[in-house]
Design a protein around this motif. Structure first.
Motif, short mmCIF file in Angstrom:
data_model
loop_
_atom_site.label_atom_id
_atom_site.label_comp_id
_atom_site.label_asym_id
_atom_site.label_seq_id
_atom_site.Cartn_x
_atom_site.Cartn_y
_atom_site.Cartn_z
N THR A 168 49.82 63.44 37.43
CA THR A 168 48.78 63.90 36.51
C THR A 168 48.74 63.02 35.27
O THR A 168 47.65 62.65 34.81
CB THR A 168 49.03 65.37 36.11
N ALA A 169 49.89 62.67 34.73
CA ALA A 169 49.94 61.82 33.53
C ALA A 169 49.28 60.47 33.80
O ALA A 169 48.49 59.99 32.98
CB ALA A 169 51.38 61.63 33.07
N VAL A 170 49.58 59.87 34.94
CA VAL A 170 49.01 58.55 35.26
C VAL A 170 47.51 58.64 35.51
O VAL A 170 46.72 57.85 34.97
CB VAL A 170 49.74 57.92 36.47
N VAL A 171 47.09 59.60 36.33
CA VAL A 171 45.66 59.72 36.66
C VAL A 171 44.85 60.02 35.39
O VAL A 171 43.82 59.40 35.14
CB VAL A 171 45.42 60.80 37.74
N PHE A 172 45.32 60.96 34.56
CA PHE A 172 44.61 61.27 33.33
C PHE A 172 44.53 60.05 32.43
O PHE A 172 43.48 59.74 31.88
CB PHE A 172 45.27 62.42 32.57
N THR A 173 45.64 59.34 32.28
CA THR A 173 45.68 58.18 31.38
C THR A 173 44.70 57.10 31.82
O THR A 173 43.98 56.54 30.99
CB THR A 173 47.11 57.63 31.29
N VAL A 174 44.64 56.82 33.10
CA VAL A 174 43.73 55.79 33.60
C VAL A 174 42.27 56.21 33.39
O VAL A 174 41.45 55.45 32.87
CB VAL A 174 44.01 55.48 35.08
N LEU A 175 41.94 57.44 33.78
CA LEU A 175 40.57 57.92 33.62
C LEU A 175 40.20 58.05 32.14
O LEU A 175 39.08 57.72 31.73
CB LEU A 175 40.38 59.25 34.34
N GLY B 100 47.97 63.42 26.60
CA GLY B 100 47.66 63.21 28.01
C GLY B 100 48.82 62.67 28.82
O GLY B 100 48.93 62.93 30.02
N VAL B 101 49.69 61.93 28.16
CA VAL B 101 50.91 61.45 28.81
C VAL B 101 52.00 62.51 28.71
O VAL B 101 52.66 62.85 29.70
CB VAL B 101 51.39 60.13 28.18
N ALA B 102 52.22 63.02 27.51
CA ALA B 102 53.38 63.87 27.25
C ALA B 102 53.30 65.25 27.87
O ALA B 102 54.31 65.74 28.40
CB ALA B 102 53.58 63.99 25.74
N LEU B 103 52.15 65.90 27.81
CA LEU B 103 52.07 67.27 28.33
C LEU B 103 52.48 67.36 29.80
O LEU B 103 53.36 68.16 30.14
CB LEU B 103 50.68 67.88 28.10
N PRO B 104 51.92 66.57 30.69
CA PRO B 104 52.36 66.67 32.09
C PRO B 104 53.84 66.29 32.26
O PRO B 104 54.54 66.88 33.09
CB PRO B 104 51.46 65.68 32.84
N LEU B 105 54.30 65.33 31.46
CA LEU B 105 55.68 64.88 31.63
C LEU B 105 56.72 65.87 31.10
O LEU B 105 57.91 65.72 31.40
CB LEU B 105 55.87 63.50 30.99
N VAL B 106 56.29 66.88 30.36
CA VAL B 106 57.22 67.94 29.97
C VAL B 106 57.86 68.53 31.24
O VAL B 106 59.03 68.91 31.24
CB VAL B 106 56.53 69.04 29.13
#
Length: 180
Positions: A142-149, A130-136
């Motif tokens: 997206t990484a932050v919003v997904f991680t929090v939710l 959830g962190v790594a895929l968007p940050l590629v």
């Protein structure tokens, strides 16, 4: 940008493969008297995981960020590692793995494979991905919003799973499990 789109599409195809395995395995568990828990949070999980893929692509295409090579390659390495961990979990649990919380009465929790080391290794894979895929592609929003939710979702999911696992006979070893 095209390479990132292909990567996200490949992860999406991997999710379809998971759903095929999960559906088959959930049926196997139900045939053996499996009891499902956590029906309330499951639809949110499906939406959130779909939104991760859509959000990462949308952010990358709309923002078109500059992506440092070191960020892209290091995050791609983590994406691949998270997929390897996920499939190690799936292989270890065998027919008992699915995306739902279903426990089959009388079957002791699994304590081999990655479950020797962690109680919920599949969720480690989810968090890393959830962190790594968007940050590629530097899709940090997206990484932050997904991680929090996802943190909120996992709090509910892990609590639900632990309650369900507590109904099973004890296992010998440090880890117990049935996570999806």
């Amino acid at each position: 940008m095209l390479a990132f789109t292909v990567l996200v599409a490949l992860v999406g195809l991997e999710r379809v493969a998971e759903l095929v395995v999960s559906t088959r395995n959930a049926a196997w568990s139900r045939e053996r008297g499996g009891v499902e828990s956590g029906l309330g949070h499951f639809p949110f999980m499906v939406v959130l995981h779909t939104a991760l893929l859509v959000g990462a692509l949308a952010e990358a295409w709309l923002r078109r960020p500059d992506v440092p090579s070191l960020l892209a390659w290091s995050m791609l390495t983590l994406v691949v590692a998270s997929q390897a961990l996920r499939w190690w979990c799936i292989a270890t649990l065998g027919r008992r793995w699915n995306t739902r919380v279903i426990v089959v009465p009388g079957l002791a929790p699994v304590s081999s494979g990655p479950y020797r080391f962690l109680r919920h290794p599949n969720y480690v894979a989810v968090v890393v991905e959830g962190v790594a895929l968007p940050l590629v592609h530097a899709a940090w929003i997206t990484a932050v919003v997904f991680t929090v939710l996802n943190a909120g979702l996992l709090a509910v999911r892990i609590r639900t799973e632990n309650v369900a696992l507590a109904t099973l006979p004890p296992v010998s070893g440090p880890a117990e499990h049935a996570d999806a």
